[in-house]
Design an enzyme around this catalytic site. Sequence first.
Site, mmCIF file in Angstrom:
data_model
loop_
_atom_site.group_PDB
_atom_site.id
_atom_site.type_symbol
_atom_site.label_atom_id
_atom_site.label_comp_id
_atom_site.label_asym_id
_atom_site.label_seq_id
_atom_site.Cartn_x
_atom_site.Cartn_y
_atom_site.Cartn_z
ATOM 1 N NE ARG A 1 -2.887 2.819 5.270
ATOM 2 C CZ ARG A 1 -1.576 3.026 5.156
ATOM 3 N NH1 ARG A 1 -1.091 3.600 4.058
ATOM 4 N NH2 ARG A 1 -0.739 2.654 6.109
ATOM 5 C CE LYS B 1 0.071 -7.018 10.818
ATOM 6 N NZ LYS B 1 0.865 -5.790 10.627
#
Length: 531
Positions: A358, A284
């Site tokens: 996820r 990120k």
Amino acid sequence: MNFTFVTGDATLANGELLVIPLFEGELSEGAPVSLASADRALEGRLRGAATQEGFKGKADQSLMMHTLGRTTAGRVLLLGLGHRARFQPETLRLALGRAAKAAQRLKVASVAVAIPATPSSADAVRAVVEGLELGAYRFDKYKSSAREEKGAQKPVKVALVLPEGTEKSRDVEDALALAKTVSEATNWARDLVNEPPNAVTPAVLAEAARKSAREHGLKITIGGKREIEKLDMGMFLGVAAGSTEEPRLIHVVYTPKNARDAKRPPLALVGKAITFDSGGLSLKPTEGMVEMKTDMAGSAAVLGAMQVIAAVKPPFPVHAFIGACENMPAGNAYKPGDILTSRLGKTVEITNTDAEGRLVLGDILTWACEHQPSAVIDLATLTGACIVALGNYIVGAFGDHDGAVNEVLQAARTAGEDMWRLPVSELQKDALRSEVADMKNSGERWGGSINAALFLKEFVGETPWVHLDIAGPSNSPKERGYNAKGATGVGVRTLVEWVRLRAQNQATEPAEASSAKPARAARGSRKSAKS
């Protein structure tokens, strides 16, 4: 805070600050007794000041006035509730949050609150208490100025002045007790989320869960990397590989004491617990990484809700399942292009290591569904796409089982947490199609939150399932009502209300009927459930 119920003239109640919530129009006619008494004691100056300052009782309006010794309280605070016909308890909760912050700024130790006349005094009491307890929350343990500050940090004593003609009853006492328990659990969850990532690692989160479980009479099992390997959770292990912090597998269980109720199918709560998310090798940018200590907010909400569930004592078991780890870049970190094998047996091509939540949730959901719950709900700070769609204050709700989704939405409305249902459309499934594995972990940019929900859906089989994407509401960007800037504890109240709603619906059902045919575990599972 110490709460007491009182009746009679609110201006005579003990409290350095008198709080009077008002609906639009009540200044001019139909004024509640509390306002009329305060205005009379101040010789008409209270209404006069409100008129001059433009206070009309609209939602979010406030007016503070000194009493100059004419009442027991040193100040009166008027709070706007908006139009009576559109009143919701959340409006009152937000207003009392503002009152709590005002009391802190004034450093008053006692407050008197005139409970407004609403269709349900119990609901009003709960909203007032939660608003005050949540609004008084502060996370300043790392500020030296806060440690040195003297004086009251929050009101200690609160007198709840019941509306005229209302007496203290079992309902309002129960509402007070529930509100305090829920608020304490929510603030506990907020603390966990607000802590820096060097203070809350997977091991620390697991230890916090252990301490909480012991304090509330819950059973807990905690496993490490070895246990995760035994459960063949390849996706979970892949995400955790790049961190020096060992992952933790957490299973918390509430079981009713009644043997018949203990045999009912459980509810399953699953919380995302990435204690820090750097994005892994798909790193990120700096500004996107600063708040990634909050990527475990789902697990904090689940653990907080379990504290309240232990007190509510529903007539069925409730299980919490959490997989905690960090997502870090390293020489042994999982890579774009890797193929991971899930506990369910499905293979997943990694196209973005920053779509890690996820992956962990997929293995944990599989494990949860093997316990044959009647329904499963997961909370996860899963996608920035959900923030783009719904903003910072609305939770995205997903699921194709209408009954389960509608129950959760009903619980959210009761709890005062805004949620909006988004589709889990098969039209988006092509975005996850892989040429080399059963599926990809991340697809195209468009419909990102739907893609993530579709990925999770692969791991729940036929179990009624609801996915709550709390990426936006888990962390407030500014002070608002009872929320300070930072962690909100979103989800705790909804989970509690969902369990309470289920308990109400099942209380009269015979155990044989409710447990005759529990939902099946995820299709294709090759393993047996283990704790």
